[in-house]
Each structure stands twice: as structure tokens, then as C-alpha cells.
Design a protein around this motif. Structure first.
Motif, PDB file in Angstrom:
ATOM      1  N   GLY A 108     -64.674  23.389 -64.289  1.00 46.69           N
ATOM      2  CA  GLY A 108     -65.529  24.542 -64.039  1.00 46.69           C
ATOM      3  C   GLY A 108     -66.043  24.568 -62.612  1.00 46.69           C
ATOM      4  N   ALA A 109     -66.531  23.423 -62.146  1.00 48.08           N
ATOM      5  CA  ALA A 109     -67.073  23.366 -60.780  1.00 48.08           C
ATOM      6  C   ALA A 109     -66.007  23.785 -59.768  1.00 48.08           C
ATOM      7  N   HIS A 136     -73.843  25.694 -62.379  1.00 48.36           N
ATOM      8  CA  HIS A 136     -72.452  26.104 -62.172  1.00 48.36           C
ATOM      9  C   HIS A 136     -71.550  24.921 -61.817  1.00 48.36           C
ATOM     10  N   GLU A 186     -74.132  34.463 -65.092  1.00 45.49           N
ATOM     11  CA  GLU A 186     -73.538  34.253 -66.431  1.00 45.49           C
ATOM     12  C   GLU A 186     -73.961  35.385 -67.363  1.00 45.49           C
ATOM     13  N   GLU A 191     -77.560  26.884 -69.405  1.00 46.46           N
ATOM     14  CA  GLU A 191     -78.361  25.653 -69.383  1.00 46.46           C
ATOM     15  C   GLU A 191     -79.866  25.873 -69.345  1.00 46.46           C
ATOM     16  N   ILE A 221     -67.623  30.094 -68.023  1.00 47.70           N
ATOM     17  CA  ILE A 221     -67.133  28.744 -68.307  1.00 47.70           C
ATOM     18  C   ILE A 221     -67.573  28.293 -69.696  1.00 47.70           C
TER      19      ILE A 221
HETATM   20  C1  LIG Z   1     -71.992  27.652 -67.147  1.00 52.91           C
HETATM   21  C2  LIG Z   1     -71.307  26.490 -66.509  1.00 52.91           C
HETATM   22  N1  LIG Z   1     -70.663  26.668 -65.345  1.00 52.91           N
HETATM   23  C3  LIG Z   1     -70.024  25.650 -64.732  1.00 52.91           C
HETATM   24  C4  LIG Z   1     -70.004  24.391 -65.282  1.00 52.91           C
HETATM   25  C5  LIG Z   1     -69.287  23.269 -64.577  1.00 52.91           C
HETATM   26  O1  LIG Z   1     -68.148  22.916 -65.289  1.00 52.91           O
HETATM   27  P1  LIG Z   1     -67.486  21.462 -65.115  1.00 52.91           P
HETATM   28  O2  LIG Z   1     -68.397  20.469 -65.768  1.00 52.91           O
HETATM   29  O3  LIG Z   1     -66.156  21.567 -65.791  1.00 52.91           O
HETATM   30  O4  LIG Z   1     -67.359  21.222 -63.650  1.00 52.91           O
HETATM   31  C6  LIG Z   1     -70.669  24.164 -66.484  1.00 52.91           C
HETATM   32  C7  LIG Z   1     -70.681  22.823 -67.091  1.00 52.91           C
HETATM   33  O5  LIG Z   1     -71.457  22.494 -67.954  1.00 52.91           O
HETATM   34  C8  LIG Z   1     -71.346  25.239 -67.114  1.00 52.91           C
HETATM   35  O6  LIG Z   1     -71.999  25.064 -68.273  1.00 52.91           O
END
Ligand SMILES: Cc1ncc(COP(=O)(O)O)c(C=O)c1O
Length: 395
Positions: A108-109, A136, A186, A191, A221
Motif C-alpha cells: 500500500g505504501a 497511508h 479515503e 485508522e 487500500i
Molecule cells: C488506508 C491505508 N492506506 C495505506 C496503508 C499502507 O499499506 P501497507 O501496509 O501495505 O504499506 C494502509 C495499511 O494499513 C492503510 O490502512
């Protein structure tokens, strides 16, 4: 001889003082199983990853077949990788026709990082607007737009020209201006405790981005792959983002992320200079095989999305307890915000002891997470929710 738990705690880098350290031998459907055979009902899907349940036979078969054919061959963007081509076609078929290009990463990052770079290059601007209490990702760019000062301490300097607005706040949309490259938001803010966007706010935000020439990056994500009852949450908001970020459930249990954009926007990374965004492992053939299979599993189980309102309704109805202050969320992503008289840590520990897996939120102080795999039955869900109520009674 040291136990697995001891080896984990001493040799694997830790991010909190006291992790659960639970050992799981295998997982199937909506259950995880410990080495002693103890079953745990999964109420969180590994944080919105295991959407179709654990070890789905269709995904396991796709992974095994692809692993036996080939794994990594060459860095991203050189070879015509069969599974990348098929998966990109599948993703684009699910999206409005303005989308035309999928960039595959690992997480995701990374999807967020790529989207931020593309937005800066495409607009020629540097301003980035995101929301308070948003998460994020943990890399430098994603951390720069994170909506919590506390988590940034110790990591400055971060990206300049970042601005936070309050989620669902109309006044703060003024922060989107002529120097804004992108707004990252989002559809259900995860979170902070699964707060759905006000549809009028998200639509006004979309209009403001268009007016100011800023790109709207939607972080789906956690909300993607059916978690809110449609393939992607934005479908319920009557908006279309400029860039869509995917990961977690998108990989069908394997590490995979992607950002999706119109072709003319995505193309900024292929010239002046070339190789504007590259990765070795992004779009790994085995991960793409798992993702494609996950799409197929959801397609062949339309009842999971059709029957989701019944599950949402059960969560809202059942979680009525004097120690629960509020329940927020949408689809199959809910947060039980607890009264001060209850302690989320103790509830989560009680649940684990009684064979139910839940977790905290990064920014929702005293809260418990409910985002089970989509195939969970009403009976299983009810049993998990009852255990939450029992945990609250036991305090
Ligand atoms: C909304 C959202 N965006 C981005 C991410 C980042 O994803 P990753 O942990 O795969 O880097 C997360 C991870 O929890 C998330 O909840």
C-alpha cells in the motif's frame, strides 16, 4: 531449545513492546488454527487483507501453478508478464473508462508513493493535502502525509508543502488551492476508527480538486475488493478519482499493491527522464496470480456483496452495550468505540483467549476492530460479536 515465540521476540525486529506473539500453524476460511489445534475466528482479516477468507483453494491453486511455471524473471516494466497483463485487464474492466493504466507495486505504501510522484510530475506542483488521523503507509512520502504529528516525531525532515485538513470538514476544503498537486483521501477513513465519508463532502472535494487542477488520489487500500459492499467504495459516492490506490485484499493474501490512473497521467513516468518509477519485485507473477484468482472468487460469490447489508445490520444491532460509546463503519468494516469504563487492550486479550481475533486502530484510542473475511456467516459473525459483549461484561 528456544520456543518459536522466544525466537520471534528476540530476533525479529519488534515495533511494540508487547505484541500478542500468537502462533498460528494454518488458516482456512474464517478460522486460524494454533499449533495445538485451537481455532480462532478471524474478525479482522489480517487488517482487511484476507477478504475471501484464508487459503481459498482457487487462490492456492493459482499460486501453486504460477510458482511452478515461473517466479521473478526481470525487473518491472521490461518483459510482458502474462499475469500482470491479465490482472491489469481485469482491474480496468471494473473501473470507469477514464482509467487506462495500472502500475503494480508490492504494498500500500508503495502505491501511495507512486501516486504522489505521478501527481507532482503531472501537475508540476508540490502541494499535498491529506486528512487528520489518516494513515497511508510508513515510508517517507506516505509518512509525510500521515494525519498524526505524534508518529512523525523522530523522522523529520519529511516532504515539504504538506497540509492537513479535517475529514468530512467543508471549510477545510479551502486548503486545496492552485499549488496543490494532489489530495489524498479515503472513502472510509480507516485508522481513525472506520469513519465513512459524508457523500456531499466527498463530492464537493472532487469538485474542488477539479476546479483547482489538483489530482484526487483515493486510497482504497482497505476499502477495495468488496469490503464496503461494492468492488470499490467510490462507486457508492458518485465520484471518480484521478488515481486509485490498491493493496491489502487486492493481493488475495499475497504482497501486492497498485495505483491506477488515466493513461495520459500515468505516462509522465516513462519520459523526461525515463524510468520515473521503478521496482524490482512490483507485480510479482505469483502475487498477480493470487490477485486475479481473488477477483474470480469474489465474482463467483456475488452473495457476499449482496448479503453484506444483513451483516452490517447485525453488527450495529448486536453491539449494543453500556460500555460501547459508538459503532462506526460501513459494509464489513466496523469499529466499536468503547467507553472509558472499558479497556480495548483487555477486550482484545480476552477475545484471543476465547478464540476470536480482533485488533486496535492506529488513531482510535479505545476501540475494537471488526472487519472479518467477506464469507463469514451470520452465525459465525454473531458468535464473534457475542464474545466481544462477553469480554465487556467480564471487565
Ligand atoms: C488506508 C491505508 N492506506 C495505506 C496503508 C499502507 O499499506 P501497507 O501496509 O501495505 O504499506 C494502509 C495499511 O494499513 C492503510 O490502512
Amino acid at each position: 531449545m528456544a520456543s518459536i515465540r522466544e525466537l520471534f521476540l528476540s530476533n525479529v525486529a519488534q515495533v511494540v513492546d508487547q505484541p500478542s506473539g500468537l502462533e498460528i500453524e494454518r488458516a482456512e476460511g474464517v478460522y486460524l488454527y494454533g499449533p495445538d489445534g485451537k481455532a480462532y475466528l478471524d474478525l479482522i482479516s489480517g487488517i482487511s487483507v484476507s477478504n475471501v477468507g484464508h487459503s481459498h483453494p482457487h487462490i492456492v491453486k493459482a499460486v501453486q501453478e504460477q510458482a511452478a511455471k515461473h517466479m521473478h524473471l526481470q525487473v518491472y516494466g521490461e518483459f510482458a508478464v502474462t499475469l500482470q497483463a491479465k490482472l491489469a485487464e481485469k482491474v480496468l474492466a471494473k473501473l470507469p473508462s477514464n482509467f487506462g493504466s495500472v502500475y503494480f507495486g508490492n504494498s500500500g505504501a508503495e502505491a501511495i508513493e507512486g501516486a504522489l510522484k505521478v501527481a507532482k510530475k503531472f501537475t508540476g506542483r508540490t502541494g499535498l493535502v491529506s486528512c487528520e488521523h489518516s494513515y497511508h503507509g510508513s515510508t517517507h512520502g506516505a509518512l509525510s502525509i500521515q494525519g498524526s504529528e505524534e508518529f512523525k516525531q523522530g523522522y523529520y525532515p519529511l516532504l515539504p508543502d504538506t497540509h492537513l485538513m479535517r475529514y468530512n470538514n467543508f471549510e477545510d476544503l479551502e486548503k486545496i488551492g492552485p499549488t496543490t498537486a494532489a489530495v489524498v483521501v479515503e472513502a472510509v477513513q480507516a485508522e481513525s476508527g472506520y469513519f465513512p465519508a459524508n457523500p456531499i463532502w466527498l463530492q464537493t472535494l472532487r469538485q474542488r480538486c477539479t476546479k483547482m487542477g489538483a489530482l484526487l488520489i483515493l486510497d482504497e487500500i482497505q476499502t477495495g475488493m468488496g469490503r464496503t459492499g461494492t468492488w470499490f467504495a467510490f462507486e457508492q459516492y458518485d465520484i471518480v478519482p484521478d488515481i486509485l490506490c490498491l493493496a491489502k485484499g487486492f493481493g488475495g493474501g499475497m504482497p501486492l499493491g497498485a495505483f491506477v490512473a488515466p493513461k495520459h497521467i500515468m505516462d509522465v513516468i516513462k519520459a523526461n527522464p525515463i524510468l520515473g518509477h521503478i521496482t524490482t519485485f512490483g507485480g510479482h507473477p505469483v502475487s498477480c496470480a493470487a490477485s486475479l484468482a481473488a477477483f474470480e472468487v469474489i465474482e463467483s460469490n456475488p452473495q457476499w456483496l449482496e448479503e453484506m447489508p444483513k451483516k452490517s445490520e447485525l453488527i450495529l444491532r448486536k453491539l449494543d452495550h453500556p460500555k460501547i460509546k459508538a459503532v462506526t463503519g460501513k459494509g464489513l468494516m466496523f469499529c466499536a468505540h468503547l467507553e472509558d469504563s472499558a479497556d480495548a487492550g483487555k477486550v482484545i486479550a480476552y477475545l484471543e483467549e476465547h478464540g476470536v481475533i480482533s485488533d486496535y486502530f492506529l488513531f482510535a484510542g479505545n476501540a475494537v476492530r471488526i472487519s472479518p473475511p467477506l464469507p463469514i456467516s451470520l452465525e459465525e459473525l454473531e458468535q464473534g460479536l457475542q464474545t466481544i459483549l462477553d469480554a465487556l461484561d467480564a471487565q
